[in-house]
Design a protein around this motif. Structure first.
Motif, short mmCIF file in Angstrom:
data_model
loop_
_atom_site.label_atom_id
_atom_site.label_comp_id
_atom_site.label_asym_id
_atom_site.label_seq_id
_atom_site.Cartn_x
_atom_site.Cartn_y
_atom_site.Cartn_z
N ASP A 293 0.85 -1.18 0.00
CA ASP A 293 0.00 0.00 0.00
C ASP A 293 0.89 1.23 0.00
OD1 ASP A 293 -1.87 1.97 0.36
OD2 ASP A 293 -2.80 1.06 2.12
N LEU A 294 0.69 2.11 -0.99
CA LEU A 294 1.52 3.31 -1.12
C LEU A 294 0.86 4.55 -0.52
CD1 LEU A 294 2.69 2.76 -4.83
CD2 LEU A 294 3.90 2.15 -2.72
N GLY A 295 -0.34 4.41 0.04
CA GLY A 295 -1.04 5.56 0.58
C GLY A 295 -1.80 6.30 -0.49
N SER A 296 -2.69 7.19 -0.06
CA SER A 296 -3.52 7.98 -0.99
C SER A 296 -4.27 7.08 -1.96
CB SER A 296 -2.65 8.99 -1.77
OG SER A 296 -1.99 9.87 -0.90
N ASN A 297 -4.76 5.94 -1.46
CA ASN A 297 -5.55 4.99 -2.24
C ASN A 297 -4.77 4.38 -3.39
OD1 ASN A 297 -7.90 5.49 -0.65
ND2 ASN A 297 -8.30 7.34 -1.86
N LEU A 298 -3.45 4.30 -3.24
CA LEU A 298 -2.59 3.70 -4.27
C LEU A 298 -2.01 2.39 -3.78
CD1 LEU A 298 -0.51 6.73 -5.62
CD2 LEU A 298 -2.19 5.40 -6.90
N TYR A 299 -1.92 1.42 -4.69
CA TYR A 299 -1.29 0.14 -4.41
C TYR A 299 -0.34 -0.16 -5.56
CZ TYR A 299 -0.59 -4.85 -3.52
OH TYR A 299 -0.02 -6.08 -3.28
N GLY A 300 0.88 -0.60 -5.24
CA GLY A 300 1.85 -0.89 -6.28
C GLY A 300 2.52 -2.24 -6.06
N SER A 301 3.03 -2.84 -7.14
CA SER A 301 3.75 -4.10 -7.03
C SER A 301 4.76 -4.21 -8.15
CB SER A 301 2.79 -5.30 -7.08
OG SER A 301 2.23 -5.45 -8.37
N ILE A 302 5.82 -4.98 -7.88
CA ILE A 302 6.83 -5.30 -8.88
C ILE A 302 7.11 -6.80 -8.78
CG2 ILE A 302 7.90 -3.01 -8.96
CD1 ILE A 302 10.06 -4.11 -7.08
N GLY A 303 7.59 -7.38 -9.87
CA GLY A 303 7.87 -8.81 -9.84
C GLY A 303 8.83 -9.19 -10.95
N ALA A 340 5.37 -4.68 -13.59
CA ALA A 340 5.09 -3.62 -12.61
C ALA A 340 3.63 -3.25 -12.74
CB ALA A 340 5.97 -2.40 -12.87
N ALA A 341 3.02 -2.89 -11.62
CA ALA A 341 1.61 -2.53 -11.61
C ALA A 341 1.36 -1.41 -10.62
CB ALA A 341 0.74 -3.74 -11.26
N LEU A 342 0.39 -0.56 -10.95
CA LEU A 342 -0.04 0.52 -10.07
C LEU A 342 -1.56 0.58 -10.12
CD1 LEU A 342 1.04 2.81 -8.24
CD2 LEU A 342 0.86 4.33 -10.23
N VAL A 343 -2.19 0.56 -8.95
CA VAL A 343 -3.65 0.56 -8.87
C VAL A 343 -4.09 1.74 -8.01
CG1 VAL A 343 -5.71 -0.76 -8.28
CG2 VAL A 343 -3.64 -1.96 -9.02
N TRP A 344 -4.97 2.57 -8.56
CA TRP A 344 -5.53 3.71 -7.83
C TRP A 344 -7.02 3.48 -7.64
CZ3 TRP A 344 -7.31 8.89 -10.18
CH2 TRP A 344 -7.65 9.80 -9.14
N THR A 345 -7.48 3.61 -6.40
CA THR A 345 -8.90 3.46 -6.07
C THR A 345 -9.42 4.79 -5.55
OG1 THR A 345 -8.43 1.16 -5.45
CG2 THR A 345 -10.58 2.03 -4.83
N PRO A 346 -9.85 5.70 -6.44
CA PRO A 346 -10.26 7.03 -5.99
C PRO A 346 -11.54 7.02 -5.17
CG PRO A 346 -10.70 6.76 -8.34
CD PRO A 346 -9.93 5.56 -7.92
N VAL A 347 -12.44 6.09 -5.46
CA VAL A 347 -13.67 5.93 -4.68
C VAL A 347 -13.92 4.44 -4.49
CG1 VAL A 347 -14.71 8.08 -5.48
CG2 VAL A 347 -15.13 5.98 -6.74
N THR A 348 -14.74 4.10 -3.52
CA THR A 348 -15.05 2.70 -3.25
C THR A 348 -15.63 2.02 -4.48
OG1 THR A 348 -15.46 3.23 -0.94
CG2 THR A 348 -16.32 1.14 -1.74
N ASN A 349 -15.12 0.82 -4.78
CA ASN A 349 -15.60 -0.04 -5.87
C ASN A 349 -15.26 0.48 -7.26
OD1 ASN A 349 -16.76 -1.90 -4.07
ND2 ASN A 349 -18.68 -0.73 -4.00
N PHE A 350 -14.33 1.41 -7.36
CA PHE A 350 -13.86 1.88 -8.67
C PHE A 350 -12.34 1.96 -8.64
CE2 PHE A 350 -12.58 5.36 -11.55
CZ PHE A 350 -12.97 4.79 -12.76
N ARG A 378 -6.70 0.05 -17.33
CA ARG A 378 -8.04 -0.48 -17.16
C ARG A 378 -8.84 0.38 -16.19
NH1 ARG A 378 -7.86 -6.24 -14.93
NH2 ARG A 378 -7.18 -6.66 -17.06
N PHE A 379 -10.12 0.55 -16.50
CA PHE A 379 -11.07 1.24 -15.63
C PHE A 379 -12.13 0.22 -15.23
CE2 PHE A 379 -9.23 4.09 -18.69
CZ PHE A 379 -8.83 5.19 -17.93
N GLN A 380 -12.27 -0.01 -13.92
CA GLN A 380 -13.15 -1.10 -13.47
C GLN A 380 -14.07 -0.64 -12.35
OE1 GLN A 380 -11.39 -5.03 -12.87
NE2 GLN A 380 -12.48 -5.22 -10.93
N ARG A 381 -15.35 -0.98 -12.51
CA ARG A 381 -16.36 -0.73 -11.48
C ARG A 381 -16.83 -2.10 -10.96
NH1 ARG A 381 -20.29 -0.66 -7.75
NH2 ARG A 381 -21.72 1.11 -7.82
N SER A 382 -16.65 -2.34 -9.66
CA SER A 382 -17.06 -3.60 -9.04
C SER A 382 -18.34 -3.38 -8.25
CB SER A 382 -15.96 -4.12 -8.12
OG SER A 382 -14.75 -4.30 -8.82
#
Length: 383
Positions: A293-303, A340-350, A378-382
């Protein structure tokens, strides 16, 4: 005149009384009691009781729109879309939890895809426009630890074995042998130790009584999960029809704000139970990834992943060249990959997800070298 008036007054009074009595006799029917949908919290969020039953139901899923590119096909797509709906049912019985799932899914756009979660959605051309080809992507049922139906192979995702499933931290997961099959499996989990196994239908045309099989054993100790698994492939059409065996081991470790995963694989030929999601299997492979967890609703990973001695295959870019094309023969070619990946969740379920993947394979004695860069936004709504 007085008598006439008296008679008329009496008649009017009688009509008034009769009218009041008639009005009082018409009584509106009481509304039938309504059983409102009740929340069911026994199996997690989102479940509700089916009225009149003790079965809990949940409807979930997502919709995504994806923009991606791949150097293999030298193009990009701006209209790749997926729709998924999961219908889950749960109830308690004297034999344990009774569960089932039906997953309806459609993938469509400029380029096709497969059921593989690490698929390259730009590998096959299909119609740019038109309605989505909805299908039943999964259907399974479970009673306690007994699991059966069409779902992920226990090699990739054994029921109730936690962190020992999947590959790296990204949606693609790198090479970990994802597959979906008809299967029957069982899992025992004490809370610390777990053991799981399955029998699975082999791929391709079945001309014998052979079945594939997997087994896994492991445990969770504090923030660490360790496991060992094996898969037996009775008849893989990517190989020469002979049986094959894959072995995998792994460690998942919580480290402060993130999680580290280390996976190792061995296969004695082109099998379903291996370290690749492509048309060929490496003899040896090791995968490491870290996500946090990178904070500010950001998640990152490397592999990163290392491959040694890819086996020859009879399809795709992994085919051996020249006259020496034995499909279970080692090519002598090694390779490596990074992601490498970066995921931003600005609002719940998006979420807004970006992933980048690169693979480089050396030239072998009868194998053409190749490299590839791919990625997507990708833009995803769950729900």
């Amino acid at each position: 005149m007085k008598i006439k008036s008296l008679l008329l007054g009496s008649a009017a009074a009688m009509f008034a009384v009769s009218g009041a009595s008639a009005a009082d006799a018409i009584v509106a029917a009481e509304p039938e009691p309504v059983e409102y949908v009740r929340v069911c919290d026994a199996f997690g969020n989102g479940y509700f009781y089916i009225p009149g039953t003790e079965t809990c139901l949940r409807i979930s899923g997502y919709v995504w729109f994806q923009i991606g590119a791949d150097s293999d096909v030298d193009t990009w797509s701006s209209n790749t879309t997926r729709a998924r709906v999961n219908i889950d049912a749960r109830s308690d019985t004297e034999w344990g939890e009774l569960a089932s799932r039906v997953r309806v899914q459609a993938d469509w756009g400029s380029f096709g895809s497969t059921n593989d979660p690490s698929y390259n959605p730009f590998s096959q051309r299909v119609s740019n426009n038109g309605d989505g080809p909805a299908r039943i992507d999964q259907a399974w049922l479970r009673l306690g630890g007994l699991f059966m139906g069409y779902s992920e192979s226990y090699w990739a995702n054994a029921y109730n074995t936690g962190a020992s499933n999947w590959g790296s931290h990204t949606w693609g997961g790198m090479g970990y042998g994802y597959d979906q099959k008809h299967l029957m499996g069982y899992t025992y989990n004490s809370g610390t130790f777990f053991v799981a196994g399955s029998i699975e239908q082999p791929d391709g045309i079945r001309d014998s009584w052979n079945v594939d099989a997997t087994g896994k054993i492991g445990g969770t100790f504090g923030g660490a999960t360790v496991w060992l698994k094996v898969g037996y492939d009775a008849n893989n059409p990517l190989g020469d029809g002979d049986s094959g065996t894959g072995v995998g081991a792994g460690l998942a470790l919580d480290l402060g704000p993130g999680n580290f995963r280390l996976l190792g694989y061995y296969a004695d030929g082109n099998t379903d139970y291996q370290a690749s999601n492509g048309p060929s299997t490496p003899e040896w492979s090791a995968l490491a990834s870290y996500g946090m967890d990178l904070g500010s609703n950001l998640y990152g990973s490397i592999g990163g992943q290392w491959y040694s001695n890819f086996y020859c295959a009879d399809i795709g870019p992994a085919s051996c060249t020249g006259s020496n094309k034995g499909v279970n023969q080692g090519s002598g070619a090694d390779g490596w990959a990074a992601e490498a990946a970066l995921v931003w969740t600005p609002v719940t379920n998006f979420e807004i997800r970006a992933e980048l993947f690169y693979i480089d394979v050396d030239k072998g004695p009868n194998w053409n070298a190749y490299d590839s860069t791919s990625g997507f936004l990708r833009f995803q709504r769950s729900f």
